[in-house]
Design an enzyme around this catalytic site. Structure first.
Site, PDB file in Angstrom:
ATOM      1  N   ASP A 296      28.502  48.069  -2.263  1.00 31.34           N
ATOM      2  CA  ASP A 296      27.275  48.116  -3.076  1.00 31.34           C
ATOM      3  C   ASP A 296      26.197  48.894  -2.323  1.00 31.34           C
ATOM      4  O   ASP A 296      25.190  48.328  -1.895  1.00 31.34           O
ATOM      5  CB  ASP A 296      26.818  46.685  -3.376  1.00 31.34           C
ATOM      6  N   CYS A 323      24.598  52.595  -8.227  1.00 31.99           N
ATOM      7  CA  CYS A 323      23.379  52.812  -9.016  1.00 31.99           C
ATOM      8  C   CYS A 323      23.084  54.292  -9.206  1.00 31.99           C
ATOM      9  O   CYS A 323      22.062  54.637  -9.814  1.00 31.99           O
ATOM     10  CB  CYS A 323      22.184  52.109  -8.371  1.00 31.99           C
TER      11      CYS A 323
END
Length: 376
Positions: A296, A323
């Site tokens: 992440d 993201c």
């Protein structure tokens, strides 16, 4: 998420202020759309594909390969165009929202197109992408559980303009949630430092945990490494899944977040430091192999050094929480060099009214890559 104008050497006279009537082409990564005029590409904000608009250039010089501009007049509107709910959204105003002029379903289609285009162009994969709505916002508004304003001299507050240090005074931001973040997920409470990282959309933690666990299918007794682990959101539920016979390591760059992960995840092996460096020599020898990895990273992605440390351990499955579609596509391509294939991809609308999108990708070895028409 805020971007400021970069200083660069001019390549001729400024073109700022010039205007062109253009037909708008496809969406591009970054919240703008592609148009052409005077043999130049123009990246246009506040437009939609298929529209005819009057563009006023906001950045560029005569020698640049591309220019930037705003659609200041819509000559032929797209059926997906709506009135922006916020009076501070539009050309020359607040830079926080890219898509307030776009119907919510169409926003998600645009984001899906960007993710698919990046995977196609960078990773050479033809993937069918759907961006899923996430509960917790109000028609795309009131979801930011943490919001920062610029404090103005003499009182008041403001938001920065797009790619600028200039500040626009505002009374309110319609993205701001009525309450702050909840640090409870699936009945588990988390300690988070003041100002420490936590997902700002109220539905994000639950949604991402569910997607990661569904992708990895952790089994009792397995070992898992949680990279860029923050305060241990994924580690907590990985530890529950692998049970007392398994083990979980959490690697995080911020020392305070790493310390809190030890309190949030009983029994976790927590290490603070540069992720690539910790993987290269900061874990005990038994962690040279691992069954599962959660990845992440921040917006810049994992990059080659981290990817190669992961594949050296030959995990059976990797859940990549991304993201930034461009960074995801680059890293998926690097994983592909080492035999890891994209198996599933889910995309989530955790940042409505903006161009940002969150993805959870599953990578495994062997077999065929995820292709168009396969379900994620």
């Amino acid at each position: 998420m805020r971007r400021h104008t970069r200083t660069r050497k001019p390549r001729g006279a400024s073109v700022v202020g010039r205007r062109f009537e253009v037909e708008v082409g496809p969406v591009a990564h970054g919240g703008h759309f592609v148009a052409r005029a005077d043999d130049r590409v123009i990246f246009v904000r506040h437009a939609l594909p298929g529209e005819k608009v009057l563009v006023e250039l906001t950045e560029g010089t005569e020698g640049d390969k591309f220019w930037r501009g705003d659609a200041i007049e819509i000559l032929t509107a797209s059926p997906d165009r709506v009135a922006a709910p916020c009076r501070y959204a539009g050309p020359g105003l607040c830079g926080g929202c890219d898509f307030q002029h776009v119907a919510l379903d169409a926003q998600r289609d645009l984001k899906a197109a960007v993710v698919a285009e990046q995977l196609r162009r960078v990773a050479k994969l033809d993937v069918d992408v759907t961006v899923e709505a996430v509960p917790g916002d109000v028609d795309g508004l009131r979801w930011r559980t943490r919001q920062r304003y610029v404090e103005l001299r003499g009182g008041g507050r403001g938001m920065r303009k797009h790619r600028s240090h200039d500040v626009l005074p505002v009374d309110e931001c319609l993205l701001e949630a009525p309450t702050g973040p909840s640090y409870e997920v699936r009945g588990r409470g988390f300690e988070v430092a003041d100002g420490g990282f936590w997902q700002v959309h109220p539905g994000a933690p639950e949604t991402l945990v569910e997607a990661v666990l569904e992708a990895l299918e952790p089994q009792p007794g397995e070992s898992a490494i949680d990279l860029y682990a923050g305060v241990g959101l994924f580690s907590r539920f990985l530890a529950d899944a692998v049970g007392p016979g398994g083990r979980v390591a959490a690697v995080e760059g911020d020392p305070e977040a790493s310390r809190l992960s030890e309190r949030n995840v009983p029994g976790v092996l927590a290490r603070a430091g540069d992720v690539a460096a910790v993987l290269a020599g900061g874990l005990p020898p038994e962690w040279d192999t691992a069954d599962l990895v959660v990845l992440d990273p921040p917006r810049v992605g994992a990059k080659r050094a981290v990817v190669e440390e992961i594949v050296r351990r030959r995990p059976r499955a990797i859940a990549y929480v991304a993201c930034d579609p461009a960074a995801l596509a680059r890293d998926v391509a690097i994983f592909g060099e080492h035999g890891y294939r994209l198996r599933t991809l889910r995309a989530f609308d955790l940042f409505p009214m903006t161009h940002h999108v969150e993805c959870v990708a599953l990578l495994e070895t062997g077999g065929a890559e995820l292709r168009r028409g396969d379900s994620g």
